[in-house]
Design a protein around this motif. Structure first.
Motif, mmCIF file in Angstrom:
data_model
loop_
_atom_site.group_PDB
_atom_site.id
_atom_site.type_symbol
_atom_site.label_atom_id
_atom_site.label_comp_id
_atom_site.label_asym_id
_atom_site.label_seq_id
_atom_site.Cartn_x
_atom_site.Cartn_y
_atom_site.Cartn_z
ATOM 1 N N TYR A 69 -12.004 37.332 11.175
ATOM 2 C CA TYR A 69 -11.609 37.484 12.585
ATOM 3 C C TYR A 69 -10.301 36.744 12.854
ATOM 4 O O TYR A 69 -9.431 37.246 13.567
ATOM 5 C CB TYR A 69 -12.720 36.942 13.484
ATOM 6 C CG TYR A 69 -12.360 36.934 14.953
ATOM 7 C CD1 TYR A 69 -12.518 38.072 15.736
ATOM 8 C CD2 TYR A 69 -11.864 35.781 15.560
ATOM 9 C CE1 TYR A 69 -12.179 38.087 17.082
ATOM 10 C CE2 TYR A 69 -11.524 35.776 16.909
ATOM 11 C CZ TYR A 69 -11.685 36.927 17.663
ATOM 12 O OH TYR A 69 -11.341 36.924 18.994
ATOM 13 N N ALA A 70 -10.164 35.554 12.274
ATOM 14 C CA ALA A 70 -8.970 34.740 12.529
ATOM 15 C C ALA A 70 -7.720 35.315 11.876
ATOM 16 O O ALA A 70 -6.608 34.930 12.235
ATOM 17 C CB ALA A 70 -9.198 33.315 12.045
ATOM 18 N N THR A 71 -7.877 36.215 10.923
ATOM 19 C CA THR A 71 -6.712 36.812 10.264
ATOM 20 C C THR A 71 -6.190 38.046 11.013
ATOM 21 O O THR A 71 -5.112 38.542 10.696
ATOM 22 C CB THR A 71 -7.052 37.215 8.821
ATOM 23 O OG1 THR A 71 -8.144 38.152 8.828
ATOM 24 C CG2 THR A 71 -7.438 35.996 7.992
ATOM 25 N N LYS A 72 -6.952 38.524 11.993
ATOM 26 C CA LYS A 72 -6.533 39.696 12.761
ATOM 27 C C LYS A 72 -5.636 39.266 13.920
ATOM 28 O O LYS A 72 -5.772 38.169 14.453
ATOM 29 C CB LYS A 72 -7.754 40.449 13.293
ATOM 30 C CG LYS A 72 -8.649 41.005 12.198
ATOM 31 C CD LYS A 72 -9.853 41.714 12.788
ATOM 32 C CE LYS A 72 -10.751 42.292 11.691
ATOM 33 N NZ LYS A 72 -11.955 42.957 12.251
ATOM 34 N N ALA A 73 -4.750 40.164 14.336
ATOM 35 C CA ALA A 73 -3.779 39.832 15.392
ATOM 36 C C ALA A 73 -4.471 39.515 16.710
ATOM 37 O O ALA A 73 -4.120 38.539 17.385
ATOM 38 C CB ALA A 73 -2.799 40.994 15.572
ATOM 39 N N ASP A 74 -5.466 40.321 17.091
ATOM 40 C CA ASP A 74 -6.143 40.059 18.358
ATOM 41 C C ASP A 74 -6.942 38.759 18.300
ATOM 42 O O ASP A 74 -7.042 38.033 19.302
ATOM 43 C CB ASP A 74 -7.051 41.230 18.736
ATOM 44 C CG ASP A 74 -8.078 41.527 17.657
ATOM 45 O OD1 ASP A 74 -7.882 41.108 16.499
ATOM 46 O OD2 ASP A 74 -9.089 42.191 17.967
ATOM 47 N N GLY A 75 -7.488 38.454 17.136
ATOM 48 C CA GLY A 75 -8.209 37.196 16.978
ATOM 49 C C GLY A 75 -7.282 36.000 17.109
ATOM 50 O O GLY A 75 -7.624 34.992 17.738
ATOM 51 N N GLN A 76 -6.117 36.103 16.525
ATOM 52 C CA GLN A 76 -5.160 34.997 16.597
ATOM 53 C C GLN A 76 -4.691 34.762 18.033
ATOM 54 O O GLN A 76 -4.552 33.611 18.471
ATOM 55 C CB GLN A 76 -3.974 35.303 15.683
ATOM 56 C CG GLN A 76 -4.328 35.303 14.206
ATOM 57 C CD GLN A 76 -3.211 35.855 13.336
ATOM 58 O OE1 GLN A 76 -2.175 36.275 13.829
ATOM 59 N NE2 GLN A 76 -3.436 35.863 12.021
ATOM 60 N N VAL A 77 -4.459 35.829 18.773
ATOM 61 C CA VAL A 77 -4.042 35.682 20.181
ATOM 62 C C VAL A 77 -5.156 35.021 20.994
ATOM 63 O O VAL A 77 -4.914 34.118 21.802
ATOM 64 C CB VAL A 77 -3.672 37.050 20.775
ATOM 65 C CG1 VAL A 77 -3.494 36.950 22.290
ATOM 66 C CG2 VAL A 77 -2.400 37.572 20.129
ATOM 67 N N ILE A 116 3.272 36.942 26.930
ATOM 68 C CA ILE A 116 4.075 37.500 25.848
ATOM 69 C C ILE A 116 3.268 38.619 25.196
ATOM 70 O O ILE A 116 2.167 38.373 24.674
ATOM 71 C CB ILE A 116 4.438 36.422 24.806
ATOM 72 C CG1 ILE A 116 5.189 35.265 25.477
ATOM 73 C CG2 ILE A 116 5.271 37.018 23.673
ATOM 74 C CD1 ILE A 116 5.402 34.072 24.568
ATOM 75 N N GLU A 117 3.774 39.823 25.266
ATOM 76 C CA GLU A 117 3.065 40.959 24.679
ATOM 77 C C GLU A 117 3.210 40.936 23.158
ATOM 78 O O GLU A 117 4.319 40.873 22.634
ATOM 79 C CB GLU A 117 3.599 42.272 25.242
ATOM 80 C CG GLU A 117 3.311 42.483 26.712
ATOM 81 C CD GLU A 117 1.822 42.584 27.010
ATOM 82 O OE1 GLU A 117 1.071 43.019 26.104
ATOM 83 O OE2 GLU A 117 1.417 42.247 28.131
ATOM 84 N N THR A 118 2.094 40.988 22.460
ATOM 85 C CA THR A 118 2.080 40.985 21.000
ATOM 86 C C THR A 118 1.200 42.139 20.513
ATOM 87 O O THR A 118 0.544 42.819 21.304
ATOM 88 C CB THR A 118 1.537 39.654 20.454
ATOM 89 O OG1 THR A 118 0.141 39.551 20.773
ATOM 90 C CG2 THR A 118 2.272 38.463 21.068
ATOM 91 N N ASP A 119 1.175 42.326 19.209
ATOM 92 C CA ASP A 119 0.325 43.368 18.630
ATOM 93 C C ASP A 119 -1.153 43.082 18.876
ATOM 94 O O ASP A 119 -1.972 44.006 18.895
ATOM 95 C CB ASP A 119 0.575 43.460 17.117
ATOM 96 C CG ASP A 119 1.976 43.965 16.805
ATOM 97 O OD1 ASP A 119 2.568 44.630 17.686
ATOM 98 O OD2 ASP A 119 2.477 43.685 15.694
ATOM 99 N N GLY A 120 -1.490 41.808 19.069
ATOM 100 C CA GLY A 120 -2.888 41.439 19.293
ATOM 101 C C GLY A 120 -3.255 41.307 20.752
ATOM 102 O O GLY A 120 -4.386 40.897 21.056
ATOM 103 N N GLY A 121 -2.344 41.616 21.666
ATOM 104 C CA GLY A 121 -2.646 41.495 23.089
ATOM 105 C C GLY A 121 -1.704 40.519 23.776
ATOM 106 O O GLY A 121 -0.642 40.177 23.243
ATOM 107 N N ARG A 122 -2.098 40.078 24.970
ATOM 108 C CA ARG A 122 -1.247 39.193 25.765
ATOM 109 C C ARG A 122 -1.436 37.739 25.360
ATOM 110 O O ARG A 122 -2.529 37.185 25.471
ATOM 111 C CB ARG A 122 -1.558 39.354 27.254
ATOM 112 C CG ARG A 122 -1.178 40.710 27.824
ATOM 113 C CD ARG A 122 -1.311 40.742 29.332
ATOM 114 N NE ARG A 122 -2.630 40.302 29.771
ATOM 115 C CZ ARG A 122 -2.837 39.221 30.526
ATOM 116 N NH1 ARG A 122 -1.832 38.470 30.908
ATOM 117 N NH2 ARG A 122 -4.066 38.922 30.902
ATOM 118 N N LEU A 123 -0.367 37.135 24.885
ATOM 119 C CA LEU A 123 -0.377 35.705 24.583
ATOM 120 C C LEU A 123 0.054 34.962 25.837
ATOM 121 O O LEU A 123 1.144 35.198 26.367
ATOM 122 C CB LEU A 123 0.580 35.399 23.427
ATOM 123 C CG LEU A 123 0.686 33.926 22.989
ATOM 124 C CD1 LEU A 123 -0.644 33.424 22.451
ATOM 125 C CD2 LEU A 123 1.771 33.766 21.938
#
Length: 388
Positions: A61-69, A202-209
């Motif tokens: 989960y932590a390696t995915k973009a949405d998980g990191q955000v 900040i819009e990212t591939d994993g969602g809004r940061l």
């Protein structure tokens, strides 16, 4: 002829000792995390679950973009909570009232944000100042009680937490801080803050940061600068170590107690703003409970250091965010409670680990000093023999 300096004779001695201190500082939290992993693995194995599968789910989960955000967004809030508690701890003040301080501050900030619709460059700083003022003023009650009446800040802040819950209950009713509702709706909340109150993301591939991450970084930088580069920070640390010595050096201890509680409360006032200004946009009855007590745990794990707290907040955010996917059927339906067990064991283990590391470091230091004294005595004896 001067006696030889052992440190000068060995150029790498100071560096070696410095490296040893860094290793000892890192040993305690690492040991605590390892012990916690072992304990939680044993519990999962006892319940019939494969612990390695659980850890694999969390790491994936932590390696995915949405998980990191998601982890970074949680880290923002957790860091502010820990910084509020840590500031008091550095003064040897146990501000247990962070929980109540951030709730009252968030309530007033939400009310102001719902009533005013000023330009964003005025509205957002106004909400930040409102939250910090309310949090600082509420925390000052405990500081004043300690200074002028000798009331322990632990007792007063615990009671103020209960009073804060009552204040929220009194004010968060239809017609006061919550709008009047028609019908039989049980949802009681403030009006949504105006569009100009929304903090940037900040819009990212994993969602809004959340852009509030920058505010958390600024708080950490200012915290570190004040602590290590200002007279106030020196007085703060000196008073926390010994009030008697601080008084003898000219520090106004009573003033330091009140100011430290106010600053701690002001930081606490920021805790609820990431959620308020970047996610829910209103204050309700279920607004992010438990962050104050979680901040205390993170501050202890980070040893009240702004840098240490950052890593501790990231760890706890990872556990909460990654742990939320454990109960899903596709991931093996692991019990989410294992995350709470892990956080609890980390806190317990870190206390034990710090004490073990402290004793080991003290023993090492005593042996080193003894060896240096013995070497110096031998050198002096040899010098006397040569002179004779």
């Amino acid at each position: 002829m001067t006696s030889p300096n052992p440190a000068a004779a060995k150029p790498g001695l100071a560096q070696r000792f410095s490296g040893e201190r860094i290793a000892l500082a890192l040993a305690a939290p690492v040991l605590a995390i390892v012990l916690s992993l072992v304990i939680c693995s044993a519990l999962l194995a006892t319940s019939g679950k494969n612990p390695f599968d659980a850890w694999n789910v969390m790491i994936t989960y932590a390696t995915k973009a949405d998980g990191q955000v998601n982890i970074l967004n949680r880290t923002t809030t957790y860091y502010l909570a820990a910084a509020a508690a840590a500031f008091g701890f550095r003064m040897n003040l146990f501000n247990i009232g962070v929980e109540g301080q951030y709730k009252v501050a968030a309530l007033f900030a939400a009310f102001v944000g719902g009533q005013l619709d000023l330009p964003a460059f005025i509205q957002i700083p106004l909400l930040l100042i409102t939250a910090m003022l309310v949090g600082g003023l509420y925390a000052s009650i405990a500081g004043l009680l300690k200074v002028y009446r000798g009331v322990s800040e632990v007792i007063s802040t615990i009671m103020l937490n209960s009073i804060a819950t009552a204040i929220v209950g009194v004010l968060l009713v239809p017609g006061i801080f919550a709008p009047k509702v028609s019908g039989t709706s049980n949802s009681i909340q403030t009006e949504k803050v105006s569009e100009s109150s929304h903090f940037f993301s900040i819009e990212t591939d994993g969602g809004r940061l959340w852009g509030f991450l920058i505010v958390a970084v600024v708080v950490g930088v200012v915290f570190q600068f004040v602590l290590t580069r200002t007279r106030f920070g020196f007085d703060l640390r000196a008073t926390g170590r010994s009030e008697t010595a601080a008084t003898a050096s000219g520090v106004n201890v009573k003033k330091m107690v009140v100011v430290s509680m106010v600053v701690s409360g002001a930081i606490a006032g920021l805790i609820g703003l990431p959620e308020l200004l970047q996610n829910s946009y209103y204050f309700g009855q279920t607004f992010q409970p438990g962050l104050g007590f979680l901040g205390i745990s993170i501050a202890l794990l980070g040893r009240n250091s702004p840098i240490g707290i950052a890593f501790a907040a990231l760890l706890f955010a990872f556990l909460d965010a990654a742990g939320s996917v454990l109960p899903l059927p596709m991931n093996g339906e692991f019990p989410f409670e294992i995350v709470d067990v892990m956080k609890g064991t980390i806190v317990i283990c870190v206390v034990v680990a710090y004490e073990l590391v402290r004793r080991y470091g003290l023993t090492r230091q005593q042996k080193r000093v003894g060896a240096e004294l013995a070497a110096q005595a031998a050198a002096n004896s040899e010098k006397k023999e040569v002179s004779a």
